[in-house]
Design a protein around this motif. Structure first.
Motif, short mmCIF file in Angstrom:
data_model
loop_
_atom_site.label_atom_id
_atom_site.label_comp_id
_atom_site.label_asym_id
_atom_site.label_seq_id
_atom_site.Cartn_x
_atom_site.Cartn_y
_atom_site.Cartn_z
N SER A 9 2.30 -2.15 30.53
CA SER A 9 2.59 -0.71 30.85
C SER A 9 3.55 -0.01 29.84
CB SER A 9 3.16 -0.56 32.42
OG SER A 9 4.24 -1.42 32.37
N THR A 10 4.20 -0.72 29.24
CA THR A 10 5.32 0.12 28.55
C THR A 10 5.20 0.75 27.08
OG1 THR A 10 6.29 -2.00 27.54
CG2 THR A 10 7.34 -1.15 29.44
N GLU A 11 4.08 -0.39 26.50
CA GLU A 11 3.87 0.09 25.11
C GLU A 11 2.18 0.56 24.73
OE1 GLU A 11 4.64 -3.38 22.54
OE2 GLU A 11 6.15 -4.01 23.67
N LEU A 12 1.33 0.19 25.80
CA LEU A 12 0.05 0.42 25.56
C LEU A 12 -0.28 1.43 26.52
CD1 LEU A 12 -1.08 -3.21 24.81
CD2 LEU A 12 -0.40 -1.60 23.33
N LYS A 13 0.05 1.90 27.32
CA LYS A 13 -0.16 2.82 28.56
C LYS A 13 -0.93 4.05 27.78
CE LYS A 13 1.34 5.41 32.56
NZ LYS A 13 2.60 5.84 33.43
N GLY A 14 -2.22 4.46 28.46
CA GLY A 14 -2.76 5.50 28.00
C GLY A 14 -3.61 5.58 26.89
N GLN A 15 -3.51 4.39 26.09
CA GLN A 15 -4.12 4.21 24.78
C GLN A 15 -5.59 3.64 24.72
OE1 GLN A 15 -2.03 2.03 21.86
NE2 GLN A 15 -0.09 2.82 22.34
N ARG A 16 -6.55 4.23 23.97
CA ARG A 16 -7.87 3.80 23.86
C ARG A 16 -7.83 3.33 22.31
NH1 ARG A 16 -12.51 4.48 26.31
NH2 ARG A 16 -11.67 5.54 27.79
N THR A 17 -8.33 2.06 22.00
CA THR A 17 -8.20 1.70 20.63
C THR A 17 -9.57 0.63 20.59
OG1 THR A 17 -7.09 0.75 19.11
CG2 THR A 17 -6.71 -0.32 21.04
N LEU A 18 -9.76 0.06 19.38
CA LEU A 18 -10.61 -0.83 18.78
C LEU A 18 -9.75 -2.11 18.85
CD1 LEU A 18 -13.85 -1.71 18.02
CD2 LEU A 18 -12.62 -1.31 15.51
N ALA A 19 -10.28 -2.99 19.71
CA ALA A 19 -9.11 -4.15 19.82
C ALA A 19 -10.04 -5.56 19.71
CB ALA A 19 -8.42 -4.16 20.84
N ALA A 20 -9.24 -6.57 19.19
CA ALA A 20 -10.03 -7.91 19.47
C ALA A 20 -9.56 -8.20 20.81
CB ALA A 20 -9.64 -8.95 18.30
N ILE A 21 -10.52 -8.91 21.39
CA ILE A 21 -9.96 -9.50 22.99
C ILE A 21 -10.47 -11.06 23.07
CG2 ILE A 21 -10.37 -9.33 25.43
CD1 ILE A 21 -8.89 -7.12 24.46
N ILE A 22 -9.46 -11.74 23.50
CA ILE A 22 -9.68 -13.11 23.77
C ILE A 22 -9.64 -13.28 25.32
CG2 ILE A 22 -8.72 -15.39 23.80
CD1 ILE A 22 -7.95 -15.04 20.84
N PHE A 23 -10.58 -13.95 25.66
CA PHE A 23 -10.65 -14.36 27.20
C PHE A 23 -10.80 -15.83 27.39
CE2 PHE A 23 -11.45 -14.05 31.84
CZ PHE A 23 -11.04 -12.65 32.07
N THR A 24 -10.01 -16.63 28.08
CA THR A 24 -9.83 -17.93 28.13
C THR A 24 -10.11 -18.33 29.65
OG1 THR A 24 -7.68 -18.55 28.79
CG2 THR A 24 -8.31 -18.00 26.27
N ASP A 25 -10.75 -19.57 29.63
CA ASP A 25 -10.76 -20.27 31.24
C ASP A 25 -10.88 -21.57 31.12
OD1 ASP A 25 -13.31 -20.96 30.79
OD2 ASP A 25 -13.98 -20.49 32.90
N VAL A 26 -10.58 -22.36 32.37
CA VAL A 26 -10.30 -23.67 32.54
C VAL A 26 -11.80 -24.08 33.09
CG1 VAL A 26 -9.06 -25.71 33.66
CG2 VAL A 26 -8.05 -23.64 32.70
N VAL A 27 -12.49 -25.22 32.47
CA VAL A 27 -13.41 -25.91 32.91
C VAL A 27 -13.12 -26.91 34.11
CG1 VAL A 27 -15.52 -27.47 32.07
CG2 VAL A 27 -14.20 -25.83 30.37
N SER A 28 -14.16 -26.49 35.14
CA SER A 28 -13.96 -27.10 36.47
C SER A 28 -12.69 -27.08 37.15
CB SER A 28 -14.20 -28.70 36.19
OG SER A 28 -15.46 -28.81 35.89
#
Length: 466
Positions: A9-28
């Motif tokens: 909320s403090t640094e990125l609020k309202g920005q639209r940009t091209l970004a590399a996104i990582i999403f992780t989850d835990v098996v089982s």
């Protein structure tokens, strides 16, 4: 469990940009929660802490956690993939020393796409595709979109398997995906895959590239893997080192300050390096080791315009302070130019050699207590050549210390080492010099090349200075 990070909320609020996104989850994860909810949450908090630290090392930001999932943002696809590889490598190393019931297995998905930071949330194509890709990843592995793969395949020398185009849930069209398989077998790895991993293990050295030094620290002339790193209200650094040998205990004990006359010693961690005074050394015994807590007072490099490196006018070339700094960095990382042994015999005097001697003195000179003389990549190799990953991590840490503590650069933005091939290691470095004048961007430095792992000391090397 849902947590939004403060930075969103403090640094990125309202920005639209091209970004590399990582999403992780835990098996089982659901099954583990059903079996023992409190214990599983403790393991998840442990792994989240590891991932958050690595995310910070690779200049990313953790945006939020959703149950067992972690969402991270990177302005660079290269750093996102490098971070993901380091995460899975760190978990594989951790699992080797834990009981099976203490291990969580993670999947990682990565996509490069448009995202929008809406105050306290993040949304867009980059997030949606990354979330779907993680479900396609092998347990302990990484799955990335073709968009990411095309950007990073040359920079990271990836070993990835191309899959058929995938139809991802709620994503229009098909996405061509690439898999980076798990580094080590997991409880979910089939026997055939285990045999394949064993066959591939011997060839990994020629593809091994590291982008961080993990949890290693350089302290004095020794390396330790730390458990925690923090800064207290007085600005002092607090590190905790788990010791598992009497040699480690004796080394740390020797650093205990005596009558507040502790000498300055080397210190480096992640992308920072400086001299420190050891202000306190304490220990407690645990079931598996002795845990040492060290309090350090940092002495960061501070230069002003009067103490920057000298410039030099050669016969055919003018060397600015930034040029001299680049020579220092090239000596440190590539042994280029190799160290010159000063000659006193007048019979071998030549104008080219006289100029080379002046440059050698400028390379070894320093406005700080730390100076650069030799190539630390070469000097680190002999002690760790049987452990290529450890060698690369420790050599990187040594280089970070000298780059920062000798005032060569003020900021290290990238330093990768590897792969090792035919007696040479590939080095890629980017950094920023100190800002000298207000309103003028500091000079950038970029170096890339191969460093021979066999030391070569020159007594008359003048190539490039004629």
């Amino acid at each position: 469990m849902f947590t939004k990070e403060k930075t969103l909320s403090t640094e990125l609020k309202g920005q639209r940009t091209l970004a590399a996104i990582i999403f992780t989850d835990v098996v089982s994860y659901s099954a583990m929660m059903a079996a023992n909810e409190e214990y599983t949450l403790d393991l998840l908090r442990r792994d989240f802490q590891i991932m958050k630290q690595l995310c910070q090392q690779f200049e990313g930001k953790v945006l939020k956690t959703i149950g067992d999932a972690l969402l991270m943002y990177f302005p660079s696809a290269v750093k996102a993939v490098a971070c993901a590889k380091e995460i899975q490598s760190s978990f594989a190393e951790l699992a080797a020393n834990l009981a099976p019931e203490e291990v969580l297995t993670h999947r990682i998905g990565i996509h490069l796409g448009d995202v929008f930071f809406n105050g306290s949330d993040v949304m867009g194509d980059g997030v949606n595709v990354a979330a779907r890709l993680q479900s396609e990843a092998q347990p302990g592995g990484i799955c990335m979109s073709q968009t990411v793969y095309d950007v990073v395949k040359n920079a990271l020398a990836l070993t990835a398997t191309e899959l058929a185009p995938k139809k991802l849930k709620n994503i229009p069209g098909s996405v061509l995906v690439y898999q980076i398989p798990p580094i080590h077998p997991t409880p979910f790895t089939a026997q055939a895959e285990i045999e394949l991993l064993d066959q591939e293990g011997s060839s990994n050295e020629s593809e091994l590239v590291i982008y961080s030094s993990g949890q290693w620290v350089l302290l004095h002339e020794h390396f330790f893997q730390i458990e925690t790193y923090s800064q207290n209200a007085n600005g002092k650094l607090i590190i905790q080192i788990p010791s598992r040998s009497v040699q480690d205990d004796a080394t740390i004990q020797s650093l205990r300050p005596k009558l507040d006359q502790s000498p300055l010693v080397k210190f480096a961690y992640q992308n920072d390096g400086f001299l420190v005074k050891v202000k306190g050394v304490e220990s407690i015994s645990r079931a598996d080791c002795k845990l040492w807590t060290l309090t350090l007072e940092a002495k960061p490099v501070k230069l002003d315009g009067k103490t920057l490196e000298q410039s030099y006018k050669g016969r055919k070339q003018f060397y600015s302070a930034d040029d001299i700094a680049t020579l220092k960095a090239r000596r440190l990382l590539l042994n280029d130019p190799p160290k010159l042994l000063m000659l006193q015999d007048a019979q071998v005097f030549s104008p080219a050699l006289a100029e080379r001697e002046v440059l050698e003195k400028l390379i070894q000179s320093s406005a700080t207590p730390v100076s650069i003389e030799n190539c630390v990549i070469q000097s680190s190799y002999s002690g760790y050549k049987e452990q290529p990953k450890v060698f690369l991590e420790l050599a990187r840490l040594q280089a970070i210390f000298y780059l920062k503590a000798a005032g060569v650069v003020e900021q290290v933005t990238e330093l990768s080492l590897g792969p090792i091939c035919q007696g040479k290691v590939h080095v890629r470095f980017q950094g920023k010099r100190q800002q000298v004048y207000a309103g003028i961007e500091p000079a950038a430095m970029a170096i890339e090349g191969d460093c021979s792992l066999v030391s070569q000391v020159s007594s008359n090397h003048v190539a490039g200075y004629r």
